[in-house]
Design a protein around this motif. Structure first.
Motif, PDB file in Angstrom:
ATOM      1  N   HIS A 147       0.863  -1.180   0.000  1.00  0.00           N
ATOM      2  CA  HIS A 147       0.000   0.000   0.000  1.00  0.00           C
ATOM      3  C   HIS A 147       0.897   1.226   0.000  1.00  0.00           C
ATOM      4  O   HIS A 147       1.758   1.376   0.864  1.00  0.00           O
ATOM      5  CB  HIS A 147      -0.913   0.009   1.233  1.00  0.00           C
ATOM      6  CG  HIS A 147      -1.887   1.159   1.234  1.00  0.00           C
ATOM      7  ND1 HIS A 147      -3.016   1.167   0.458  1.00  0.00           N
ATOM      8  CD2 HIS A 147      -1.869   2.345   1.903  1.00  0.00           C
ATOM      9  CE1 HIS A 147      -3.676   2.300   0.656  1.00  0.00           C
ATOM     10  NE2 HIS A 147      -2.993   3.038   1.529  1.00  0.00           N
ATOM     11  N   ARG A 148       0.710   2.075  -0.998  1.00  0.00           N
ATOM     12  CA  ARG A 148       1.556   3.257  -1.191  1.00  0.00           C
ATOM     13  C   ARG A 148       3.038   2.848  -1.223  1.00  0.00           C
ATOM     14  O   ARG A 148       3.892   3.479  -0.606  1.00  0.00           O
ATOM     15  CB  ARG A 148       1.296   4.305  -0.111  1.00  0.00           C
ATOM     16  CG  ARG A 148      -0.085   4.949  -0.223  1.00  0.00           C
ATOM     17  CD  ARG A 148      -0.214   6.154   0.665  1.00  0.00           C
ATOM     18  NE  ARG A 148      -1.505   6.812   0.487  1.00  0.00           N
ATOM     19  CZ  ARG A 148      -1.780   7.740  -0.428  1.00  0.00           C
ATOM     20  NH1 ARG A 148      -0.825   8.102  -1.287  1.00  0.00           N
ATOM     21  NH2 ARG A 148      -2.972   8.283  -0.518  1.00  0.00           N
ATOM     22  N   ASP A 179      -9.567  -1.474   7.118  1.00  0.00           N
ATOM     23  CA  ASP A 179      -8.376  -0.932   6.464  1.00  0.00           C
ATOM     24  C   ASP A 179      -7.606   0.003   7.391  1.00  0.00           C
ATOM     25  O   ASP A 179      -7.021   0.983   6.950  1.00  0.00           O
ATOM     26  CB  ASP A 179      -8.768  -0.192   5.190  1.00  0.00           C
ATOM     27  CG  ASP A 179      -9.646   1.023   5.480  1.00  0.00           C
ATOM     28  OD1 ASP A 179     -10.227   1.099   6.589  1.00  0.00           O
ATOM     29  OD2 ASP A 179      -9.739   1.901   4.606  1.00  0.00           O
ATOM     30  N   GLU A 182      -3.993   0.625   6.416  1.00  0.00           N
ATOM     31  CA  GLU A 182      -3.899   1.468   5.233  1.00  0.00           C
ATOM     32  C   GLU A 182      -4.196   2.935   5.572  1.00  0.00           C
ATOM     33  O   GLU A 182      -3.588   3.856   5.000  1.00  0.00           O
ATOM     34  CB  GLU A 182      -4.857   0.975   4.147  1.00  0.00           C
ATOM     35  CG  GLU A 182      -4.430  -0.329   3.478  1.00  0.00           C
ATOM     36  CD  GLU A 182      -4.737  -1.573   4.318  1.00  0.00           C
ATOM     37  OE1 GLU A 182      -5.301  -1.413   5.427  1.00  0.00           O
ATOM     38  OE2 GLU A 182      -4.422  -2.688   3.856  1.00  0.00           O
TER      39      GLU A 182
END
Length: 535
Positions: A147-148, A179, A182
């Motif tokens: 993620h990212r 999430d 995240e």
């Protein structure tokens, strides 16, 4: 044992706080999503733990039955086995692992969920890249995604799945339900809105002194469901000081308007728990009227409330009743004399027009007691209620006794217990023992040591400035009261069973004093607390 575990958890936060705030640099509040509902930050948790282990409090706690039973239990043994296995995988000694992963800054973050009672949680701790990789490898982390451009690791356990990530010098761990990981990465890596830059966070923490080692923030703090924060500070190895602020928003403080409190100087030194508070009956009644104004049955409720209050003060209209008391009230649990029953005492300060109103309350209560006594004589098993009046130190007293009823429950304490009402020059006093009320009358008149005297002699501060509320608990002084009441109400055999389960008296013996105060202002509610444990 649940009580013991909660007590130990609280003790770690309250008793192990040390003096220095960590240096400038990584700020956990700047890594937390703006929508966070709570944040608990700890500076050097490993150091906190070690200071707790070295403290006299911890040494005394280890000698309690609660601690001995916990260490002898199956869950403690299982926990130790899991810890040893983890340290073996990590290839570190316990103290080294604690310093490595909890020696910097760490935080517990709560994020909003669909169920307000079950927010999402995530733990952040300062770490180097090498140490983060070492821990992830030791617990068997498996890469499950990114993620990212940050790797997310998953750890499969018997009954749950944990997820981990490392970015920006912070190791993140969570038991995922949504999430939440995240969301944090969006702030740490993606530059999303952070709690530390939000106005409501700043309003809650600004004004709290520096030097804290534990700081907790909540977005919806009672009593007004508004942002609030508390910080903890050290004062030696047996004491911790706390300060807190709750953003209340612009407005009048109304019923909570601060006043200089005389209660601490009027309560006897035998009080083991006490509270003194501002008391503004007219403002309270105005608040009640406002609350009921928009209700369909509001006027009927107000009518019944007026009738109820006037019934306790015969011959006086509402205006006279409300104007007769204030601006403060106080209450305490006081020790009995010569092994007698402990008693509850409540006091309401009288205004210049209050004495006739207070006498009406006392006289009306006497009439009600005599009526109940007469009705009790007509029962198959007559109940004897004795109603008498006397004067003590220029105060008029009413004493209502029912010793035969109480003897079955309280034994030899029955002779000490009686509903007692006294009207002095400045106070309406209500208590459960004549001796406790008399002691309060003497103290309020300046005859005998007061609770304020005892606190000042112990080096504690009793506020002279206007405050909303002030309170004190003296658990070590009250431990014998808990056991004595338990024996009277449960019997000695059942008390021994309950004592083995809770060990409440042993835990109380470890805490000398807890003092707190609260001051309401138009835009903020602020307060302090001090806890002192065994030396």
């Amino acid at each position: 044992m649940r009580l013991t575990r909660r007590f130990l958890t609280t003790a770690i936060l309250l008793l192990a706080a040390t003096s220095a705030q960590a240096d400038d640099g990584l700020e956990m509040a700047d890594l937390v999503p703006a929508q966070a509902v709570a944040l608990v930050e700890i500076e050097n948790a490993a150091g906190l733990r070690q200071q707790l282990l070295d403290s006299p409090f911890w040494q005394a706690l280890q000698k309690t039955e609660a601690a001995r039973r916990w260490k002898a239990g199956e869950r403690y043994a299982e926990g130790q086995q899991r810890l040893e296995a983890f340290l073996e995988q990590l290839d570190m000694e316990k103290d080294e692992a604690l310093r490595t992963y909890l020696g910097g800054k760490c935080a517990l973050v709560l994020l909003p969920s669909d169920d307000p009672k079950k927010p999402y949680g995530i733990f952040l701790t300062e770490a180097t890249n090498a140490n983060a990789e070492r821990l992830i490898k030791a617990v068997g982390g498996q890469e499950v995604g990114r993620h990212r451009d940050v790797t997310i690791w998953e750890v499969q356990k018997e009954k749950r799945v944990d997820r981990m990530a490392f970015a920006g010098g912070v190791l993140m761990l969570t038991r995922p339900r949504a999430d939440e990981l995240e969301q944090v990465l969006d702030v740490v890596v993606g530059g999303g809105a952070a709690l530390g830059t939000e106005g409501h966070f700043a309003k809650a923490v600004d004004g709290l002194p520096g030097g804290w080692r534990v700081r907790a923030f909540a977005a919806n703090t009672p009593p007004r469901r508004s942002p609030g924060a508390v910080t903890l500070y050290p004062q030696g190895d047996d004491r911790v000081h706390a300060e807190w602020r709750i953003v209340s928003g612009p407005g009048e403080v109304g019923p909570n308007r601060p006043v200089p409190l005389a209660g601490p100087a009027c309560l006897p030194d035998s009080a083991v728990a006490a509270v003194a508070t501002c008391f503004h009956p007219e403002a309270i009644w105005e608040k009640v009227q406002q609350k009921l104004a928009d209700r369909a049955d509001g006027q009927e409720r107000l009518r019944k409330a007026r009738m109820f209050l006037r019934g306790w003060f015969p011959g006086h209209p509402m205006e006279s009743i409300l104007a007769g008391f204030g601006p403060e009230a106080a209450g305490a649990l006081v020790k009995g004399e010569d092994g007698g029953a402990p008693g509850l005492v409540g006091m309401a300060r009288l205004t210049a027009t209050g004495r006739p109103v207070a006498h009406a309350f006392k006289d009306g209560l006497a009439a009600k007691a005599m009526i109940l006594g007469a009705l009790g004589q007509k029962r198959e098993e007559p109940v004897v209620v004795n109603v008498r009046e006397e004067t003590y130190n220029n105060a008029s007293m009413l004493i209502v006794e029912a010793p035969e009823v109480l003897t079955k429950m309280l034994g030899n304490w029955a002779k000490d217990v009686a509903l007692t009402v006294a009207v002095s020059d400045d106070w309406l006093i209500v208590g459960t023992t004549p001796s406790g009320v008399k002691r309060t009358i003497d103290t309020a008149a300046g005859n005998g040591p007061s609770l304020a005297d005892t606190m000042k002699a112990a080096g504690e501060r009793v506020p002279a400035e206007p405050v909303t509320r002030w309170g004190v608990l003296r658990p070590a002084e009250g431990a014998d009261i808990v056991l004595a009441w338990g024996e009277k109400l449960l019997g000695r055999q059942r008390l021994e069973q309950a004592k083995r389960l809770t060990n409440l008296a042993e835990l109380m013996d470890l805490v000398k004093r807890v003092l707190w105060q609260r001051t309401d202002e138009p835009e903020v509610i602020r307060g302090t607390a001090d806890v002192q444990v065994v030396e």
